[in-house]
Design an enzyme around this catalytic site. Structure first.
Site, PDB file in Angstrom:
ATOM      1  N   ASP A  80       8.983   0.840   3.027  1.00  0.00           N
ATOM      2  CA  ASP A  80       8.837   2.188   2.672  1.00  0.00           C
ATOM      3  C   ASP A  80       9.838   3.295   3.423  1.00  0.00           C
ATOM      4  O   ASP A  80       9.970   3.043   4.947  1.00  0.00           O
ATOM      5  CB  ASP A  80       7.076   2.590   2.540  1.00  0.00           C
ATOM      6  CG  ASP A  80       6.844   2.843   3.710  1.00  0.00           C
ATOM      7  OD1 ASP A  80       6.094   3.232   4.564  1.00  0.00           O
ATOM      8  OD2 ASP A  80       6.294   1.178   4.397  1.00  0.00           O
ATOM      9  N   SER A  81       9.935   4.184   2.817  1.00  0.00           N
ATOM     10  CA  SER A  81      10.641   5.458   3.663  1.00  0.00           C
ATOM     11  C   SER A  81      11.880   4.601   4.132  1.00  0.00           C
ATOM     12  O   SER A  81      12.736   3.883   3.287  1.00  0.00           O
ATOM     13  CB  SER A  81       9.501   6.131   4.438  1.00  0.00           C
ATOM     14  OG  SER A  81      10.425   7.370   4.844  1.00  0.00           O
ATOM     15  N   SER A  82      11.747   4.887   5.500  1.00  0.00           N
ATOM     16  CA  SER A  82      12.837   4.409   6.203  1.00  0.00           C
ATOM     17  C   SER A  82      12.660   2.626   5.926  1.00  0.00           C
ATOM     18  O   SER A  82      14.262   2.067   6.046  1.00  0.00           O
ATOM     19  CB  SER A  82      12.796   4.430   7.645  1.00  0.00           C
ATOM     20  OG  SER A  82      11.305   4.649   8.573  1.00  0.00           O
ATOM     21  N   VAL A 125       9.121   2.207  -1.581  1.00  0.00           N
ATOM     22  CA  VAL A 125       8.352   3.085  -1.936  1.00  0.00           C
ATOM     23  C   VAL A 125       9.324   4.154  -1.025  1.00  0.00           C
ATOM     24  O   VAL A 125       9.049   3.505  -0.268  1.00  0.00           O
ATOM     25  CB  VAL A 125       7.046   2.713  -1.074  1.00  0.00           C
ATOM     26  CG1 VAL A 125       5.846   3.636  -1.429  1.00  0.00           C
ATOM     27  CG2 VAL A 125       6.552   1.165  -2.496  1.00  0.00           C
ATOM     28  N   HIS A 155       5.625  12.408   0.161  1.00  0.00           N
ATOM     29  CA  HIS A 155       6.399  11.644   0.247  1.00  0.00           C
ATOM     30  C   HIS A 155       5.107  10.683   1.058  1.00  0.00           C
ATOM     31  O   HIS A 155       4.292  10.999   2.103  1.00  0.00           O
ATOM     32  CB  HIS A 155       6.600  11.819   1.883  1.00  0.00           C
ATOM     33  CG  HIS A 155       7.811  10.851   2.304  1.00  0.00           C
ATOM     34  ND1 HIS A 155       8.889   9.888   1.385  1.00  0.00           N
ATOM     35  CD2 HIS A 155       7.819   9.972   3.239  1.00  0.00           C
ATOM     36  CE1 HIS A 155       9.270   8.747   2.342  1.00  0.00           C
ATOM     37  NE2 HIS A 155       8.985   9.005   3.407  1.00  0.00           N
TER      38      HIS A 155
END
Length: 311
Positions: free
Chosen positions: A156-158, A183, A281
């Site tokens: 997820d994210s980074s 994600v 986010h």
């Protein structure tokens, strides 16, 4: 700007009573500790899986990892999971509830990896750790009760960037992957997506915080234009593993997910996308307060399972 979901508005109002400091205003240790406290917003952990801590050797030492096994499973499909946190924070504990849900709801083995964090370890340290950990898991699939022909990478994210980059890297000599799961992925370190400006003020993630995170991990602007740091810059996506992508509408990196899904599809890669209206986010980490976060987590787990269990 599209409206926030009512539950998100309530969450934002709750967090506003004790607004977090900007990451550049506090010591990095304090910023990381604040991130760990957010794990409470994920709700209670699912105890329906077996959990074991591991250490995985990588090219520059070793990284901590955590293995999750579904109840009663002997050998089965598995996911290497890479946590988010802007390359600067996040841990096995911060994403423990997510990984437990992925394991139980998808019936999947999960190996979560605590890759080295920035700014102490800059690009490509986290990328190297992710790929090295995947190779180790593949080589030790037997002792981990993992079906090496049904292996995925996710994040997820980074961690979504790391997962996408790892999935692309495996096309040239890496362990074969059957799927990738992303994600709210941050896939363009140059921050050229229109959503970066549309949703610059967040909530949860702001443009300034995103820029600061990239500064910590990828300070060299030339590196940011490489496909390894920005998978959206990869010109050839052919033979990338099939993907499931979960994204949030009210998110500076929302367009990263849309652009990557379109690019994968144009390259003939099967991709299943789910964008959640009114969500911010990292909403899947807030399942204790956001029903859509919980729904998205189930969708993600079952979608990965379908890809890994397909003929």
């Amino acid at each position: 700007m599209s409206p926030l979901h009512p539950q998100v508005r309530h969450l934002v109002a709750t967090l506003a009573t004790r607004p977090p400091a900007a990451p550049w205003e506090v010591p990095i240790t304090a910023y990381r500790e604040a991130g760990e406290r957010l794990a409470a917003l994920a709700g209670p952990p699912d105890d329906g899986c077996a959990v074991t801590d591991l250490t995985i050797p990588v090219r520059r030492g070793s990284v901590d990892a955590r293995r999750y096994r579904p109840p009663g499973q002997t050998v089965g499909p598995a996911v290497l999971y890479l946590h988010g946190g802007g390359f600067v924070r996040g841990s096995l504990d911060s994403h423990d509830r997510l990984c437990r849900a992925l394991c139980v709801r998808g019936g999947l083995g999960v190996v979560a990896v605590a890759y080295r964090l920035a700014p102490e370890n800059r690009f490509p340290a986290a990328h190297d750790d992710a790929l090295d950990a995947l190779r180790w898991v593949s080589e030790h699939a037997g002792e981990l009760s993992i079906d090496v022909t049904a292996l995925a990478v996710a994040g997820d994210s980074s961690g979504g960037m790391l997962a996408a980059a790892t999935a692309l890297a495996t096309r040239s000599g890496g362990p074969p992957l059957k799927a990738q799961g992303l994600v709210c992925p941050a896939l363009d370190a140059t921050m050229s997506s229109g959503s970066v400006d549309r949703y610059h003020a967040g909530p949860i993630l702001t443009r300034e915080a995103l820029a600061w995170s990239y500064d910590q991990y990828i300070p060299d602007t030339d590196d940011r234009r490489s496909a390894r740091a920005s998978p959206l810059f990869e010109e050839n996506l052919a033979d990338a593993p099939p993907a499931i992508i979960i994204s949030a509408q009210i998110d500076p990196v929302a367009d990263d997910a849309r652009r990557y899904a379109a690019a994968l599809a144009a390259a003939g890669v099967a991709v299943d996308t789910h964008e959640y209206a009114g969500m911010p986010h990292s909403f899947v980490l807030l399942t204790g307060m956001l029903e859509d976060g919980d729904h998205a987590l189930t969708t993600f787990a079952t979608g990965l399972a379908e890809l890994l269990n397909s003929g």
